[in-house]
Design a protein around this motif. Structure first.
Motif, short mmCIF file in Angstrom:
data_model
loop_
_atom_site.label_atom_id
_atom_site.label_comp_id
_atom_site.label_asym_id
_atom_site.label_seq_id
_atom_site.Cartn_x
_atom_site.Cartn_y
_atom_site.Cartn_z
N ILE A 25 -1.65 3.77 -3.96
CA ILE A 25 -1.69 2.99 -2.73
C ILE A 25 -1.40 3.94 -1.57
CG2 ILE A 25 -0.70 1.03 -1.44
CD1 ILE A 25 -1.79 -0.05 -3.96
N THR A 26 -2.29 4.00 -0.60
CA THR A 26 -2.03 4.86 0.57
C THR A 26 -1.70 3.97 1.76
OG1 THR A 26 -4.42 5.06 0.98
CG2 THR A 26 -3.39 6.82 -0.29
N LYS A 27 -2.58 3.91 2.77
CA LYS A 27 -2.26 3.16 3.99
C LYS A 27 -2.24 1.66 3.75
CE LYS A 27 -2.54 5.34 8.24
NZ LYS A 27 -1.50 5.23 9.14
N ASP A 28 -3.12 1.20 2.88
CA ASP A 28 -3.44 -0.21 2.84
C ASP A 28 -3.37 -0.70 1.39
OD1 ASP A 28 -4.63 -2.67 2.84
OD2 ASP A 28 -6.57 -1.98 3.61
N ALA A 29 -2.40 -1.57 1.12
CA ALA A 29 -2.18 -2.04 -0.25
C ALA A 29 -3.41 -2.74 -0.83
CB ALA A 29 -0.97 -2.98 -0.29
N CYS A 30 -4.25 -3.28 0.05
CA CYS A 30 -5.46 -3.98 -0.43
C CYS A 30 -6.59 -3.01 -0.76
CB CYS A 30 -5.96 -4.98 0.62
SG CYS A 30 -4.73 -6.21 1.02
N ASN A 31 -6.45 -1.76 -0.32
CA ASN A 31 -7.48 -0.76 -0.59
C ASN A 31 -6.90 0.47 -1.28
OD1 ASN A 31 -10.11 -1.67 0.41
ND2 ASN A 31 -9.06 -1.79 2.39
N PRO A 32 -6.51 0.31 -2.55
CA PRO A 32 -5.97 1.48 -3.25
C PRO A 32 -7.08 2.50 -3.48
CG PRO A 32 -6.37 -0.30 -4.80
CD PRO A 32 -6.65 -0.85 -3.42
N ALA A 73 0.53 14.64 -7.25
CA ALA A 73 -0.80 14.48 -6.64
C ALA A 73 -0.81 13.22 -5.78
CB ALA A 73 -1.87 14.42 -7.73
N ALA A 74 -0.23 12.15 -6.31
CA ALA A 74 -0.19 10.88 -5.56
C ALA A 74 0.59 11.05 -4.26
CB ALA A 74 0.44 9.80 -6.43
N ARG A 75 1.68 11.82 -4.32
CA ARG A 75 2.46 12.05 -3.09
C ARG A 75 1.64 12.82 -2.05
NH1 ARG A 75 7.74 14.88 -4.67
NH2 ARG A 75 7.78 15.39 -2.45
N ILE A 76 0.89 13.81 -2.51
CA ILE A 76 0.07 14.59 -1.57
C ILE A 76 -1.03 13.72 -0.97
CG2 ILE A 76 -1.53 16.55 -1.38
CD1 ILE A 76 0.18 17.91 -3.59
N VAL A 77 -1.62 12.86 -1.79
CA VAL A 77 -2.64 11.94 -1.29
C VAL A 77 -2.03 11.03 -0.23
CG1 VAL A 77 -4.08 9.95 -1.94
CG2 VAL A 77 -4.13 12.03 -3.32
N ASN A 78 -0.83 10.58 -0.48
CA ASN A 78 -0.14 9.73 0.48
C ASN A 78 0.19 10.45 1.78
OD1 ASN A 78 0.90 6.95 0.50
ND2 ASN A 78 1.06 7.37 -1.70
N ILE A 79 0.78 11.62 1.67
CA ILE A 79 1.16 12.41 2.85
C ILE A 79 -0.05 12.66 3.75
CG2 ILE A 79 1.74 14.79 3.55
CD1 ILE A 79 3.76 14.87 1.25
N SER A 80 -1.21 12.91 3.12
CA SER A 80 -2.38 13.34 3.90
C SER A 80 -3.26 12.18 4.37
CB SER A 80 -3.20 14.36 3.11
OG SER A 80 -3.61 13.80 1.87
N SER A 81 -2.94 10.96 3.95
CA SER A 81 -3.75 9.79 4.39
C SER A 81 -3.14 9.21 5.66
CB SER A 81 -3.81 8.74 3.27
OG SER A 81 -4.42 9.27 2.13
N THR A 82 -3.24 9.97 6.74
CA THR A 82 -2.55 9.60 7.98
C THR A 82 -3.36 8.63 8.83
OG1 THR A 82 -3.46 11.64 8.84
CG2 THR A 82 -1.14 11.67 8.24
N ARG A 83 -4.69 8.67 8.68
CA ARG A 83 -5.55 7.91 9.59
C ARG A 83 -6.16 6.69 8.91
NH1 ARG A 83 -7.57 5.76 13.54
NH2 ARG A 83 -9.48 6.40 14.60
N SER A 84 -6.34 6.76 7.61
CA SER A 84 -6.99 5.68 6.85
C SER A 84 -6.43 5.72 5.44
CB SER A 84 -8.50 5.89 6.84
OG SER A 84 -8.83 7.01 6.02
N ASN A 85 -7.06 5.01 4.54
CA ASN A 85 -6.58 5.08 3.15
C ASN A 85 -7.15 6.28 2.39
OD1 ASN A 85 -9.17 3.95 3.03
ND2 ASN A 85 -8.74 2.94 1.08
N ILE A 86 -7.90 7.12 3.09
CA ILE A 86 -8.48 8.34 2.50
C ILE A 86 -7.79 9.55 3.11
CG2 ILE A 86 -10.63 9.71 2.41
CD1 ILE A 86 -10.77 7.15 0.77
N PRO A 87 -7.45 10.57 2.32
CA PRO A 87 -6.83 11.76 2.91
C PRO A 87 -7.69 12.37 4.01
CG PRO A 87 -6.62 11.80 0.52
CD PRO A 87 -7.52 10.64 0.85
N GLU A 88 -7.06 12.79 5.09
CA GLU A 88 -7.79 13.37 6.23
C GLU A 88 -8.74 14.50 5.85
OE1 GLU A 88 -7.80 11.03 8.64
OE2 GLU A 88 -7.75 12.69 10.07
N PRO A 89 -8.34 15.41 4.95
CA PRO A 89 -9.26 16.51 4.62
C PRO A 89 -10.60 15.99 4.08
CG PRO A 89 -7.06 16.99 3.81
CD PRO A 89 -7.03 15.57 4.27
N LEU A 90 -10.58 14.89 3.33
CA LEU A 90 -11.83 14.33 2.81
C LEU A 90 -12.54 13.50 3.86
CD1 LEU A 90 -10.92 13.26 -0.85
CD2 LEU A 90 -12.33 15.19 -0.11
#
Lengths: 196, 196
Positions: B140-147, B160-177
């Motif tokens: 679960i990143t930004k949005d619990a409805c969109n894991p 890995a999950a923590r890094i995905v979380n840290i980097s998903s600052t703008r949406s539920n997808i990590p910024e680098p992607l």
């Protein structure tokens, strides 16, 4: 009232930069940003090296974008793209109805520009377009030792300076221009390099 | 200890995405980020559509980058690029010595993948590479409805999950992607579109 508008931290800015001069067709890239924070879109077009099509190509790219009506400011990295292909910022402002801010790391050396232009056709026309960008003012962003210089059209210089400040979150260059530069050089050369 | 490392907010991540399938050569783009905040570099390479060169081309792109020794994590948008050109994440991890995280918006439908692969040469080889990516876990990143869903190599899934979380600052997808996707589609199509 022309030239006045409220500035939000997330003001939508299109920063435009060109790539390295490695062929006759030069890729230009638009980075559509929210203030100095988020990249929300990428545009691409081409101009001819040392040509006279930069103004019309940029106007087309901006007007054809799905973000067109959201863009509050266009930021340019100087007024020449793809070598000495000059951008007429008054025409760009008039034909998009969007304020234009030109950013420079250094004061332009008009004597040097004149000498360079003397090897190109339509020297006077180019010089006239370059001079149309008008008054230059200094802006301190992140680093007092590294001021930047701006010209603008369709917006007061004080407001333009505030927008340049708001959007320079990572360095002394506004993010939309810093990122447009990284994209343009990275895509054309295989890896980004240098500074906007 | 392999698989363990301290995570900073500004952990350097290379997110890689591909562009639209409009030709036989598909552009791939690497966005080199500090955590979920700053784009610090852009890489570009090409792979063949539905080919078998994605793994080696990505390894080359990563190893040749001036940022190579700074990259702490490679993030992939699924394990197939340029159509059904599969990325062997174990080989990618071994030959770069960098942990790999694969991110997906949805659980893969292996039956559908098998059907699609049946039209291509070396179906078994492709399927084997796809399956090598291993266990899938939900994050679960930004949005619990969109894991989102991840697979990884060279790093524990919790980290890995923590890094995905840290980097998903703008949406539920990590910024680098998210940004690699904007760049890849924008450059190839003239304007970015869709989601990473």
């Amino acid at each position: 009232m022309k030239g006045y508008f409220h500035i939000k931290d997330e003001i939508r800015i299109l920063g435009i930069d060109d790539s390295a001069l490695i062929s006759d067709t030069i890729t230009i890239v638009g980075a559509f940003f929210r203030g100095g924070m988020w990249l929300d879109g990428v545009l691409r077009s081409d101009i001819s090296r040392d040509g006279l099509d930069a103004t019309t190509r940029i106007i087309e790219m901006v007007r054809q974008s799905k973000h067109f009506l959201q863009i509050r400011v266009i930021m340019l990295d100087g007024v020449t793209y793809g070598g000495f292909n000059p951008v007429d910022i008054i025409q760009l402002n008039e034909e998009t109805n969007i304020p234009v801010i030109v950013l420079m790391r250094n004061l332009p050396d008009f004597e040097k520009i004149e000498t360079a232009l003397s090897h190109l056709p339509e020297k006077e026309k180019r010089m006239k377009i370059i001079k149309k960008a008008g008054n230059i003012s200094k802006v301190i962003t992140k680093d007092a030792c590294n001021p930047v210089f701006i010209q603008c059209c369709g917006i007061k210089q004080e407001l333009a300076a505030r927008i340049v400040n708001i959007s320079s979150t990572r360095s002394n260059i506004p993010e939309p221009l810093r990122v447009a530069h990284l994209i343009a050089t990275g895509i054309v050369l295989g890896e980004s390099r240098g500074k906007a």
